[in-house]
Design a protein around this motif. Structure first.
Motif, mmCIF file in Angstrom:
data_model
loop_
_atom_site.group_PDB
_atom_site.id
_atom_site.type_symbol
_atom_site.label_atom_id
_atom_site.label_comp_id
_atom_site.label_asym_id
_atom_site.label_seq_id
_atom_site.Cartn_x
_atom_site.Cartn_y
_atom_site.Cartn_z
ATOM 1 N N PRO A 21 49.438 28.665 33.887
ATOM 2 C CA PRO A 21 49.941 29.319 35.946
ATOM 3 C C PRO A 21 49.164 29.406 36.838
ATOM 4 O O PRO A 21 48.299 28.799 37.023
ATOM 5 C CB PRO A 21 48.702 30.598 35.231
ATOM 6 C CG PRO A 21 48.585 30.731 33.528
ATOM 7 C CD PRO A 21 48.849 29.125 33.382
ATOM 8 N N ASP A 22 49.883 29.127 38.467
ATOM 9 C CA ASP A 22 49.493 28.240 39.316
ATOM 10 C C ASP A 22 49.140 27.052 38.969
ATOM 11 O O ASP A 22 48.601 26.355 39.644
ATOM 12 C CB ASP A 22 48.653 29.634 40.250
ATOM 13 C CG ASP A 22 49.145 31.180 39.934
ATOM 14 O OD1 ASP A 22 50.116 30.930 40.307
ATOM 15 O OD2 ASP A 22 48.404 32.174 40.253
ATOM 16 N N GLY A 23 49.679 26.626 37.893
ATOM 17 C CA GLY A 23 48.958 25.015 37.782
ATOM 18 C C GLY A 23 47.788 24.954 37.730
ATOM 19 O O GLY A 23 47.130 23.659 38.320
ATOM 20 N N GLU A 24 47.393 26.005 37.345
ATOM 21 C CA GLU A 24 45.324 26.347 36.928
ATOM 22 C C GLU A 24 45.304 25.725 35.690
ATOM 23 O O GLU A 24 45.523 26.606 34.909
ATOM 24 C CB GLU A 24 45.065 26.692 37.940
ATOM 25 C CG GLU A 24 44.613 26.684 39.181
ATOM 26 C CD GLU A 24 43.798 27.778 40.313
ATOM 27 O OE1 GLU A 24 44.204 28.871 39.680
ATOM 28 O OE2 GLU A 24 44.424 28.179 41.645
ATOM 29 N N ALA A 25 43.803 25.681 35.318
ATOM 30 C CA ALA A 25 43.538 25.727 34.116
ATOM 31 C C ALA A 25 42.109 25.872 34.208
ATOM 32 O O ALA A 25 41.414 25.289 35.537
ATOM 33 C CB ALA A 25 43.068 24.205 33.829
ATOM 34 N N GLU A 26 40.953 26.562 34.033
ATOM 35 C CA GLU A 26 39.523 26.782 34.226
ATOM 36 C C GLU A 26 38.742 26.409 32.945
ATOM 37 O O GLU A 26 39.125 25.930 31.890
ATOM 38 C CB GLU A 26 39.687 28.059 33.915
ATOM 39 C CG GLU A 26 37.536 29.219 33.580
ATOM 40 C CD GLU A 26 37.815 29.880 33.843
ATOM 41 O OE1 GLU A 26 37.469 31.354 34.783
ATOM 42 O OE2 GLU A 26 37.852 31.048 32.326
ATOM 43 N N VAL A 27 38.135 25.433 33.673
ATOM 44 C CA VAL A 27 36.860 24.877 32.576
ATOM 45 C C VAL A 27 35.562 24.340 33.361
ATOM 46 O O VAL A 27 35.118 25.501 34.009
ATOM 47 C CB VAL A 27 37.318 23.318 33.553
ATOM 48 C CG1 VAL A 27 39.086 22.844 32.532
ATOM 49 C CG2 VAL A 27 36.882 22.875 34.369
ATOM 50 N N LEU A 28 35.017 24.107 31.554
ATOM 51 C CA LEU A 28 33.598 24.637 32.442
ATOM 52 C C LEU A 28 32.541 22.997 32.958
ATOM 53 O O LEU A 28 32.831 22.343 32.261
ATOM 54 C CB LEU A 28 32.537 25.150 31.273
ATOM 55 C CG LEU A 28 31.871 25.445 31.318
ATOM 56 C CD1 LEU A 28 31.154 27.082 31.397
ATOM 57 C CD2 LEU A 28 30.158 25.331 29.539
ATOM 58 N N THR A 29 31.356 23.991 34.348
ATOM 59 C CA THR A 29 31.348 22.377 34.846
ATOM 60 C C THR A 29 29.487 22.334 34.104
ATOM 61 O O THR A 29 29.370 22.603 33.083
ATOM 62 C CB THR A 29 29.851 23.294 36.156
ATOM 63 O OG1 THR A 29 29.527 24.438 36.243
ATOM 64 C CG2 THR A 29 32.029 23.513 36.753
ATOM 65 N N ALA A 30 29.444 21.115 34.619
ATOM 66 C CA ALA A 30 28.019 20.600 33.968
ATOM 67 C C ALA A 30 26.588 21.699 33.546
ATOM 68 O O ALA A 30 26.025 20.984 32.736
ATOM 69 C CB ALA A 30 27.620 18.865 34.987
ATOM 70 N N ASP A 31 26.499 22.237 34.512
ATOM 71 C CA ASP A 31 25.395 23.292 34.617
ATOM 72 C C ASP A 31 26.262 24.615 34.388
ATOM 73 O O ASP A 31 26.321 26.072 34.852
ATOM 74 C CB ASP A 31 24.862 23.575 35.769
ATOM 75 C CG ASP A 31 25.984 23.614 37.210
ATOM 76 O OD1 ASP A 31 27.263 23.816 37.110
ATOM 77 O OD2 ASP A 31 25.702 23.705 38.718
ATOM 78 N N GLY A 32 27.275 24.663 33.748
ATOM 79 C CA GLY A 32 28.254 25.887 32.361
ATOM 80 C C GLY A 32 28.693 27.137 33.148
ATOM 81 O O GLY A 32 28.478 27.807 33.001
ATOM 82 N N VAL A 33 29.831 26.669 34.471
ATOM 83 C CA VAL A 33 29.919 28.274 35.899
ATOM 84 C C VAL A 33 31.544 27.676 35.366
ATOM 85 O O VAL A 33 31.944 26.360 35.017
ATOM 86 C CB VAL A 33 29.218 27.570 36.728
ATOM 87 C CG1 VAL A 33 30.401 28.258 37.624
ATOM 88 C CG2 VAL A 33 28.039 27.991 36.840
#
Length: 340
Positions: free
Chosen positions: A213-225
């Protein structure tokens, strides 16, 4: 029990006793009581952050150090900081983050097996495959990863410290790449392109970007965001303040050196060591250990020592009050470069 052995908790006599009840509070850097109520958390990160925050408040750089830090900030170049253990290399990163309000320092501690991929991101393909199989067997639909669904792939991707630092933001993050000299021979060269371009690709997301969707994926950062990555690429807007530290155990390739601002920290003086002790143990301990600081500095002219050893010696000789204080301190502060 004789007066000389009163400080001993374990006596080696082979007779059970309740001496453990006399054990004093642990040193701040070994206090595990900050674990959460459920007992599932590890308080090591909070302890380290607290100690570094206190050190950052007290850190007072010299004129050359101050100039080189600002040069790196102006030029958007990594700062390569070399010096002996305990010279204040990692404290520098925390001091900049604290004073400029740049948030918690992202830390990538380098070991001999560290690769560029570790700093950028981790894709857990095995976990995704297992979830696909479970979903297929149970008939639960996509479950974040069925063969026809791609939306949930971000659940299996976590950015590393370097990858997190390169996320687009209005202000830079501070990234500490600690003890780069412990890496294998390839890592310094592998870092060059990422540090020069300020971006990197996540191939697992690039391949399916047109199906997201819109070319985006939700991932997690190193500090948990959770953050959204577009088109499978991470591109910084504000180049992070990158501090690379080295204990001087090896030389780095010229291409890396010319892309960095190089700061060589000399041996810490009495004032800096006293500040280091005060930040961890308080004013009283720093005053009581003043003679040990002086002896530490004298020995460090000809021996390789680490400031952590000084902390251990001052804490133990203060908390346990052994009769042979100087001898115990010498046992704890052993040269790190002694012949084997």
């Amino acid at each position: 029990m004789t007066e000389s052995s009163e400080w001993l908790i374990y006596r080696g006599a082979g007779e059970p006793h309740d001496g453990i009840e006399r054990l004093p509070d642990p040193p701040p850097w070994r206090d595990f009581t900050s674990r959460d109520a459920a007992g599932s958390g590890d308080g090591s990160e909070d302890r380290r952050l607290g100690a570094h925050r206190h050190l950052a408040e007290l850190h007072r750089p010299g004129a050359e150090e101050l100039e080189m830090i600002n040069a790196a900030l102006y030029l958007r170049r990594p700062l390569l900081v070399t010096g002996s253990p305990g010279a204040g290399k990692s404290t520098l990163a925390h001091s900049v983050a604290y004073e400029l309000g740049l948030g918690n320092v992202l830390r990538w501690s380098i070991v001999s097996r560290s690769a560029l991929q570790d700093g950028l991101y981790h894709y857990d393909a095995i976990a995704r495959l297992q979830d696909v199989q479970i979903a297929a067997q149970g008939g639960f639909g996509s479950a974040g990863g069925s063969p026809g669904a791609v939306e949930g792939i971000g659940s299996y991707i976590r950015l590393g410290p370097l990858g997190t630092a390169l996320l687009p933001s209005d202000t830079p993050r501070v990234l500490l790449i600690d003890e780069l000299d412990k890496s294998d021979i390839d890592l310094p060269n592998d870092l060059l392109n990422v540090l020069e371009e300020g971006e990197f690709a996540i191939p697992e997301l690039e391949r399916i970007a047109d199906r997201l969707p819109d070319g985006e994926a939700e991932v997690l950062t190193a500090d948990g965001v959770k953050v959204r990555v577009r088109d499978g690429r991470v591109r910084c807007r504000a180049f992070p303040f990158v501090v690379l530290t080295s204990n001087g155990e090896r030389d780095f390739p010229a291409p890396l050196m010319r892309r960095c601002i190089h700061l060589e920290l000399g041996r810490p003086d009495h004032n800096r060591l006293a500040t280091f002790v005060r930040a961890h143990l308080g004013d009283e301990a720093a005053r009581a250990g003043d003679d040990l600081i002086t002896r530490f500095l004298e020995r460090s002219r000809s021996e390789l020592l680490a400031a952590d050893q000084l902390l251990n010696a001052i804490y133990l000789t203060d908390a346990a009050a052994p009769p042979s204080r100087d001898r115990l301190a010498d046992l704890l502060i052993q040269r790190l470069d002694r012949p084997r």
